[in-house]
Structure formats: C-alpha cells, structure tokens
Write an enzyme that holds these catalytic residues in place. Structure first.
Site, PDB file in Angstrom:
ATOM      1  N   CYS A 120       2.079  -6.383   0.982  1.00 41.17           N
ATOM      2  CA  CYS A 120       3.066  -5.887   0.148  1.00 41.17           C
ATOM      3  C   CYS A 120       4.377  -6.355   0.762  1.00 41.17           C
ATOM      4  CB  CYS A 120       3.075  -4.499  -0.106  1.00 41.17           C
ATOM      5  SG  CYS A 120       4.342  -3.832  -1.165  1.00 41.17           S
TER       6      CYS A 120
ATOM      7  N   CYS B  33       4.304  -5.247  -7.532  1.00 39.14           N
ATOM      8  CA  CYS B  33       5.066  -4.667  -6.437  1.00 39.14           C
ATOM      9  C   CYS B  33       5.818  -3.658  -7.048  1.00 39.14           C
ATOM     10  CB  CYS B  33       5.844  -5.729  -5.550  1.00 39.14           C
ATOM     11  SG  CYS B  33       6.511  -5.025  -4.226  1.00 39.14           S
TER      12      CYS B  33
END
Length: 450
Positions: free
Chosen positions: A201, A379
């Site tokens: 991430c 995201c």
C-alpha cells in the site's frame, strides 16, 4: 493499509457476496511438473503457503474445487489481521482489537491448518520443508507468503520504538505507538517517511500524514507543527490524476514534501532522524522530530530469497496475466510476495484471486489459461477523518474507477466505505472466496463500456 476494492452503495453487500459465489467445478490437468515427489509424510492436492489475505481466499476457493480434505494452509501465526484498518488505528479512529481475528476462525472449515513456517521450497520434487523439518508434498502449490518488514535496515531500529514520539502503522507492535505520539505532540516537526524499497500500500505512508495534520488542526496544535513528508520517491503518487489532486491538498494544508529523501537512521534518544539524499548519495541531513512515523524498508520473505521459484530480487516469478509460475506450471502466486508490477494491496489480491481461480481451473482441465489480470489495484487515500480519495488503477497507472464519478475528489461516502464497508466485505467476502474485486460492478455502472 489498503483495501480490497469497492462495491456500489446501491447494492446490498450480502447480496453481492452471494451472487459472486462461483460454482463447484471438477478439474483435471495437463503436462504438470508432478511426476517427481519427495518422500513426504503428508501430501495434498492443493497446498497454500501463507494464511494472509491471498492464502485464505485461495484456500476457500480451492476447497470448493477439490474438497476441504485435499487442501492445506501453512501459516505459523495464531492471529489474522485486516491490516488496512491500521491506518485508522494509528490515527485513533479505530481500535486495534477490531482488526484481528484468530487464524483458526478464518481458515475454511475442513481445510488443514499446518501451524508452522516454510523454510525451503523444492519445486523440482513438488514438496516444501517446514521449520520442524517435516516435508509436505503437493500436486498444486499456491504461494501467498506476503512480504517482510525490515525495520532493522534503519540504524537505531527496531529498538528505537522503546522511546516515545515514534510509531509505525505497518506493525501490530507499533501502530498504537503512532496514536500515542500524535496525542502527545506539543510543538515541532511531525515527520512521515517512505523507504527506498517496494512497499505494501504505497498510499499508507501519506494517509497517516493527512490524518495527523487533521488531528492537529482539530486540537488547536496545527500552528505549532511543521508537517514534513520525506519520501525516497520522485513523485507524490504514481497515477497523475490522483497526484495532481494530492498536491493541491498538500499546498492548501501547508505540508512540506522532500523527494528523494530516504530514512537511514533514527536516534530515538535525541529525537533525531537521519535522511540520505538519493540524488547525491552519501549526503545526509539530520531532522529533529517531535513525532516520527516510520514506513520500514520491505522485501521478499527469507524463504523466497535465492529460491528456484523467485526472480533475481527474490520475488515470486509469475506471469503477470495469468499468475502461473514462469517455469513450474503447477506453481501459482498471489499478493505481495510476487513480482507483479502493480501496487501491493488487498484490492489487488481480490482481483488476482478471481483470475487465479480461473487459471487453476483451466490447468486442472488440461486447458491453457485465458483469463487475464489487468493489474487492478485500489488505494483509498484517507485525507481526513471524514474524507477519502478512492484511487483505482491498472498496470499502466491509468485510472480504472468503479463509480461513474470523479474519484479523485475527497468524499465522505468513500470514507465510510473505507472505514465500514470494506472491512465487512473483507471478512465476509474476500476471505470466504466470494469477492474477486469490483470488475462486475464497474461494468454494470459504466453500462458495459469500461
């Protein structure tokens, strides 16, 4: 630190999960590298390495294909965590306890849990070795080992976490230290870092920065804080559409961004962080901090380093479209441990699981895989306690958005999806093998045009 994708608010989540359930299929296989088998105490038709997001969702899918008694998962840890929640835990918006469940509760019923660590892979003999020296053989192998955090590659860590003012949302042991450091902030520099390695991430290191800035504003401390983002990268985000919007937010909130700055040392006793300028190697700069959030260097698991199944960097070497190993046709990969050229997120794992399910089905039927993974990842960039930019994109860093709206805008709806909808979908959809990403919903909402 990221999430598994999105679902339209117009749909009942439980209905979506039910409708996405694949039917049970009976499979075969052709030209597999399965003739040789090591002398093993145990053998499984499908062996899954790793009990994280990718491993659990694939074990659930494989159970429906070959039966629970023919599937095993190798995982040493007693607790399974929904790590995307830790962004909000580090900002005091969620409790750490809500992010974890016993591993036994997420492994599909009937599937064998081998509570050990993999120490060696021998794909030429179709077996693996465990920490207790046992050998397990397989017909099909799914590698979902995640990645490894390397705090120790920063001088002064991890022992520096024993001091106040420093935390990291990337570890269960340090995420609550982030919240404590934020609460204890008085005056000075609040520094957030991004390492010179692949990370899981890529948006998480700056999510906590925006949340911290919002908290300091809310508590009347913002005027006494210098918010600094020191990143080893040369840009704020890989997708230009979202990068442009983030730069607007950074300017409006008076945040300082220093590119090509890599954290190499923490002097926690002095509250000092040392950064190397990657444009001029060897040149360092010392920053005093009142709060420091560390994103650690990351890399492949030790067992994959110098393994026959890995590339020269140690990442699992698989085809980027069908997720089958490039050399061993009965070996497959999913998630953070692979060398897929996309962001390492739970959203990516969801999309990959749907493709890998089809790939393995084809292989078991003696057919060539045809389903292709487009690199989809997501995201949800948390920019405040009630705002999220929902970034979705593909291998080419082009937006691949689910909703027919501009997702680069900060939205309250997307925050609720991040905080409440996506965790439900993770536990009840992805881990049970029913959620393969938002592609069907995207196609519906865009009238089949996207």
């Amino acid at each position: 630190m990221s999430n598994m994708g999105v679902v339209s608010p117009c749909f009942c989540i439980r209905s979506v999960v039910h409708l996405l359930r694949p039917g049970v299929q009976k499979m075969g296989y052709f030209q597999l590298h399965t003739a040789s088998r090591c002398a093993a105490k145990n053998h499984y038709e499908v062996l899954v390495l790793g009990g994280g997001s990718g491993g659990i969702t694939m074990s659930a899918r494989m159970k429906r294909k070959v039966g629970a008694e023919n599937v095993a998962v190798v995982e040493p840890h007693e607790k399974h965590y929904y790590q995307p929640m830790w962004t909000l835990v580090g900002a005091g918006a969620k409790q750490l306890a809500t992010s974890g469940r016993p591993t036994a509760s997420v492994i599909p019923s009937g599937v064998k849990w081998i509570k050990s660590k993999v120490t060696e892979l021998d794909p030429d003999k179709n077996c693996i070795r465990l920490a207790d020296d046992r050998k397990i053989s397989y017909k099909y192998l799914i590698i979902a080992l995640g990645l490894q955090l390397h705090y120790e590659k920063i001088k002064g860590l991890p022992e520096g976490f024993n001091y106040p003012k420093i935390g990291s949302n990337y570890s269960v042991h340090t995420v609550e230290k982030t919240w404590k450091a934020l609460q204890d902030f008085k005056e000075g520099n609040a520094i957030f870092t991004f390492p010179n390695t692949p990370v899981k991430c890529g948006g998480a290191p700056q999510k906590i920065m925006y949340l911290s800035e919002a908290y300091l504003r809310k508590t009347g401390k913002r005027s006494k804080a210098n918010i600094i983002f020191n990143t080893s990268l040369g840009s704020i985000f890989t997708v230009q559409k979202y990068a442009d919007r983030l730069l607007e937010i950074i300017k409006a909130r008076n945040i300082v961004v220093n590119y090509k700055h890599n954290l190499i040392e923490v002097r926690a006793d002095k509250q000092e962080a040392v950064f190397e300028n990657l444009d001029t190697p060897g040149v360092t700069e010392v920053y005093q901090y009142e709060m420091l959030h560390v994103t650690p260097p990351m890399g492949p698991p030790d067992v994959l380093m110098n393994s026959p199944v890995s590339d020269v960097a140690g990442w699992l070497d698989i085809d980027k479209e069908n997720l089958q190993h490039k050399k061993y046709p009965n070996v497959f990969g999913i998630g953070d441990c692979t060398n897929l050229p996309t962001s390492k997120t739970a959203a990516a794992i969801a999309a990959q699981s749907a493709v890998l399910d089809k790939t393995i089905s084809s292989v078991m039927k003696n057919q060539l895989p045809t389903k292709q993974y487009d690199g989809y990842t997501s995201c949800p960039i948390v920019t405040g306690y009630d705002r999220v930019i929902l970034a979705e994109f593909d291998y080419n860093s082009q937006p691949l958005e689910t909703f027919p709206i501009d997702q680069s805008k900060e939205r309250l709806l997307m925050y609720y999806m991040k905080a409440d909808v996506m965790p439900f979908l993770y536990w009840n959809g992805l881990l049970k093998g029913y959620w393969g990403g938002p592609a069907p919903i995207r196609k519906l909402l865009h009238l089949g045009l996207k």
